[in-house]
Design a protein around this motif. Structure first.
Motif, short mmCIF file in Angstrom:
data_model
loop_
_atom_site.label_atom_id
_atom_site.label_comp_id
_atom_site.label_asym_id
_atom_site.label_seq_id
_atom_site.Cartn_x
_atom_site.Cartn_y
_atom_site.Cartn_z
N PRO A 109 0.81 -1.22 0.00
CA PRO A 109 0.00 0.00 0.00
C PRO A 109 0.85 1.27 0.00
O PRO A 109 2.02 1.23 0.37
N ILE A 110 0.25 2.38 -0.36
CA ILE A 110 0.96 3.67 -0.36
C ILE A 110 1.55 3.92 1.03
O ILE A 110 1.01 3.47 2.04
N ALA A 111 2.65 4.69 1.04
CA ALA A 111 3.38 4.87 2.30
C ALA A 111 3.84 6.31 2.46
O ALA A 111 3.80 7.11 1.52
N CYS A 112 4.30 6.64 3.68
CA CYS A 112 4.86 7.97 3.96
C CYS A 112 6.01 8.23 2.98
O CYS A 112 6.78 7.32 2.69
N THR A 113 6.11 9.46 2.51
CA THR A 113 7.13 9.72 1.49
C THR A 113 8.47 10.18 2.05
O THR A 113 9.51 9.91 1.46
N ARG A 114 8.44 10.90 3.20
CA ARG A 114 9.71 11.44 3.72
C ARG A 114 9.86 11.17 5.21
O ARG A 114 8.90 11.31 5.97
N ILE A 115 11.06 10.76 5.61
CA ILE A 115 11.34 10.46 7.02
C ILE A 115 12.64 11.16 7.40
O ILE A 115 13.65 11.07 6.68
N LYS A 116 12.62 11.85 8.54
CA LYS A 116 13.81 12.61 8.95
C LYS A 116 14.82 11.73 9.69
O LYS A 116 14.46 10.71 10.27
N PHE A 117 16.07 12.19 9.69
CA PHE A 117 17.18 11.51 10.36
C PHE A 117 16.82 11.26 11.83
O PHE A 117 16.41 12.19 12.54
N GLY A 118 16.92 10.03 12.26
CA GLY A 118 16.64 9.70 13.66
C GLY A 118 15.17 9.49 13.99
O GLY A 118 14.83 9.16 15.12
N LYS A 119 14.28 9.70 13.01
CA LYS A 119 12.83 9.57 13.28
C LYS A 119 12.31 8.19 12.83
O LYS A 119 12.72 7.67 11.79
#
Ligand code: SME
Length: 169
Positions: free
Chosen positions: A78-88
């Motif tokens: 399924p579609i997913a989050c597009t951006r994830i920050k360093f350490g998150k």
């Protein structure tokens, strides 16, 4: 004359094989599939598809380091989050710590990013370049608590190494 296109991209997965046997059968096929292809996206796309076809996980795919963020790459599910920050989240933590994480229950992982409420367990392994820098992560999500374990971590790390070998730098 018409050019002949050979399709060698058909997976062989023994029907009654256990998890380890499936990985052992899959690994050489993945190596053969990506060894002559230099395009990273093409290889990650095929690896995602092969893993989902073999194991039927809820979601499997890659996030790639771009401009100091993880950005969604090739995946299956399924579609997913597009951006994830360093350490998150699990992915950002794996990027930061440069080591794999097995999360048997995402509710117990503080800061887990829930792209889908169906996903309850997760494994993320780093993908390194040839200098040992993290260039992305391989993320597997399951809708079951009893599917992902240390055997997956061991073999997903082998797959990550295969990817590193195909990188030009
Ligand atoms: N759950 C991940 C985010 C990515 S999705 O699961 C596809 C995390 O906590 O980093």
């Amino acid at each position: 004359m018409q050019q002949k296109i050979t399709m060698s991209e058909e997976l062989f997965i023994p029907a009654d094989a256990d998890k380890k046997e499936r990985y052992e059968t899959l690994l050489p096929q993945l190596a053969a599939l990506i060894e002559d292809e230099t395009d990273l996206i093409a290889n990650l796309a095929n690896i995602s598809a092969a893993l989902r076809e073999t194991f039927g996980w809820w979601w499997v795919g890659f996030y790639l380091v771009k401009n100091n963020e993880l950005v969604l790459g090739p995946f299956q599910g399924p579609i997913a989050c597009t951006r994830i920050k360093f350490g998150k989240g699990v992915c950002g933590t794996v990027w930061k710590e440069a080591k794999s994480l097995l999360v048997p229950d995402v509710n117990a992982f503080s800061g887990h990013i829930a792209c889908s409420s169906s996903s309850v367990a997760e494994i993320v392994v780093p993908v390194f370049d040839k200098q040992g820098q993290v260039v992305g992560v391989l993320d597997v999500d399951s809708e079951r608590y009893d599917v992902l374990d240390e055997t997956d971590v061991v073999y997903l790390e082998k797959i990550s190494k295969l990817i590193t070998e195909t990188l030009s730098v």
